[in-house]
Design a protein around this motif. Structure first.
Motif, PDB file in Angstrom:
ATOM      1  N   ARG A 230      14.541  67.447  16.063  1.00 25.00           N
ATOM      2  CA  ARG A 230      15.402  67.113  14.927  1.00 25.00           C
ATOM      3  C   ARG A 230      14.623  66.427  13.830  1.00 25.00           C
ATOM      4  O   ARG A 230      14.822  66.693  12.633  1.00 25.00           O
TER       5      ARG A 230
ATOM      6  N   ARG B 102      20.146  58.002  17.845  1.00 24.35           N
ATOM      7  CA  ARG B 102      21.265  58.763  17.306  1.00 24.35           C
ATOM      8  C   ARG B 102      21.192  58.863  15.780  1.00 24.35           C
ATOM      9  O   ARG B 102      21.805  59.749  15.188  1.00 24.35           O
TER      10      ARG B 102
ATOM     11  N   THR C  67      20.506  62.137  14.099  1.00 25.37           N
ATOM     12  CA  THR C  67      21.519  63.194  14.019  1.00 25.37           C
ATOM     13  C   THR C  67      22.357  63.083  12.748  1.00 25.37           C
ATOM     14  O   THR C  67      23.303  63.840  12.559  1.00 25.37           O
TER      15      THR C  67
ATOM     16  N   HIS D 175      25.265  69.777  20.647  1.00 22.62           N
ATOM     17  CA  HIS D 175      24.264  68.852  21.183  1.00 22.62           C
ATOM     18  C   HIS D 175      24.879  67.910  22.220  1.00 22.62           C
ATOM     19  O   HIS D 175      24.339  67.730  23.317  1.00 22.62           O
TER      20      HIS D 175
ATOM     21  N   ASP E 275      28.939  68.708  12.034  1.00 20.69           N
ATOM     22  CA  ASP E 275      29.776  68.399  13.192  1.00 20.69           C
ATOM     23  C   ASP E 275      29.685  69.458  14.283  1.00 20.69           C
ATOM     24  O   ASP E 275      29.663  69.128  15.474  1.00 20.69           O
TER      25      ASP E 275
ATOM     26  N   ARG F 140      29.689  60.345  16.491  1.00 21.89           N
ATOM     27  CA  ARG F 140      28.303  59.882  16.391  1.00 21.89           C
ATOM     28  C   ARG F 140      28.123  58.508  17.041  1.00 21.89           C
ATOM     29  O   ARG F 140      27.063  57.902  16.932  1.00 21.89           O
TER      30      ARG F 140
ATOM     31  N   LEU G  69      26.475  69.078  16.096  1.00 24.39           N
ATOM     32  CA  LEU G  69      26.493  67.838  16.868  1.00 24.39           C
ATOM     33  C   LEU G  69      27.294  68.010  18.148  1.00 24.39           C
ATOM     34  O   LEU G  69      26.894  67.545  19.214  1.00 24.39           O
TER      35      LEU G  69
END
Length: 250
Positions: A244, A189, A192, A203, A197, A152, A200
């Motif tokens: 999101r 960010r 998110t 993405h 995980d 992240r 992510l």
């Protein structure tokens, strides 16, 4: 502005003791610049004239001028004098943290990045050298690691866009991206944080595919292709962020 001949008391006689003399001289001159008594581009009174008018020492005047210079209000032309800068008093551009609390302003920030970075990518395609290409490729490789680790952290993403701005060989693009990127990307960010995980990684992989498309266009010096690829990437980033955020409120 000249000193009025009829003045009998110096401004120093009425200044508060809670401020240093130099800071009060700075405030006095800054107020005169703001009011137009000392217009932009004009030459300030000589050091001696300021000493005589304001009733302070040469050391105080020199310290005040140094502070005014550091503040961007005046420039010193050695052997000529001190001049009010043409951009004196212009408020520097900044994105306040309080404004970025609003989703709509994050979107506006991305729209600003689209305009700036699309042109930076086009210039990069025309001007890039091998070192620029290596830096962009290294950022993409670091992003591959981030994909595998579901990281992240925004560093690899930031590094890629920074490398593109650098490859424009126009320092203004680099400086403004450096500011916008460091201000906006960590906040984007944050959206998110609720994504698992696996999602992510998907993405991040998509983002890095877009990065590599930009890199390919820059590598073959496709100016219009690089511009379009960067515009698409940042436009898609804006849309993903909104998606999101909407999902998190459903």
């Amino acid at each position: 502005m000249t000193v009025d001949a009829g003045k009998t008391a110096s401004p120093a006689a009425t200044w508060t003791r809670r401020e240093t003399l130099s800071s009060q001289v700075v405030r006095t001159i800054a107020e005169r610049i703001k009011s137009g008594d000392y217009p932009r581009g004009s030459k300030l009174p000589t050091e001696k004239a300021l000493i005589d008018e304001l009733g302070v020492s040469r050391t105080v005047i020199r310290e005040a001028i140094a502070n005014l210079r550091a503040s961007g209000l005046v420039s010193i032309h050695h052997g000529i004098g001190v001049f009010v800068r043409q951009d004196a008093g212009v408020t520097p551009f900044r994105l306040g943290d309080e404004n970025l609390a609003l989703v709509e302003n994050l979107v506006k920030g991305l729209e600003l990045r689209i305009g700036i970075e699309s042109e930076a990518a086009a210039l990069a395609a025309a001007r890039r050298n091998q070192a620029d290409l290596d830096a962009m490729a290294a950022a993409c490789d670091a992003m591959d690691v981030a994909v595998r680790n579901a990281s992240r952290d925004t560093q690899a993403d930031f590094d890629f866009h920074c490398a593109v701005a650098t490859a424009s060989h126009n320092e203004h693009f680099f400086r403004i991206f450096n500011y916008l990127g460091e201000t906006l990307m960590p906040r984007m960010r944050l959206s998110t944080h609720a994504v698992d995980d696996a999602a992510l990684s998907v993405h991040l992989a998509r983002v890095n595919e877009e990065h590599r498309a930009i890199l390919r266009a820059i590598e073959v010096q496709d100016v219009e292709g690089a511009r379009a690829a960067m515009r698409k990437h940042l436009g898609d980033s804006r849309d993903r962020m909104l998606e999101r955020l909407r999902a998190s409120h459903d």
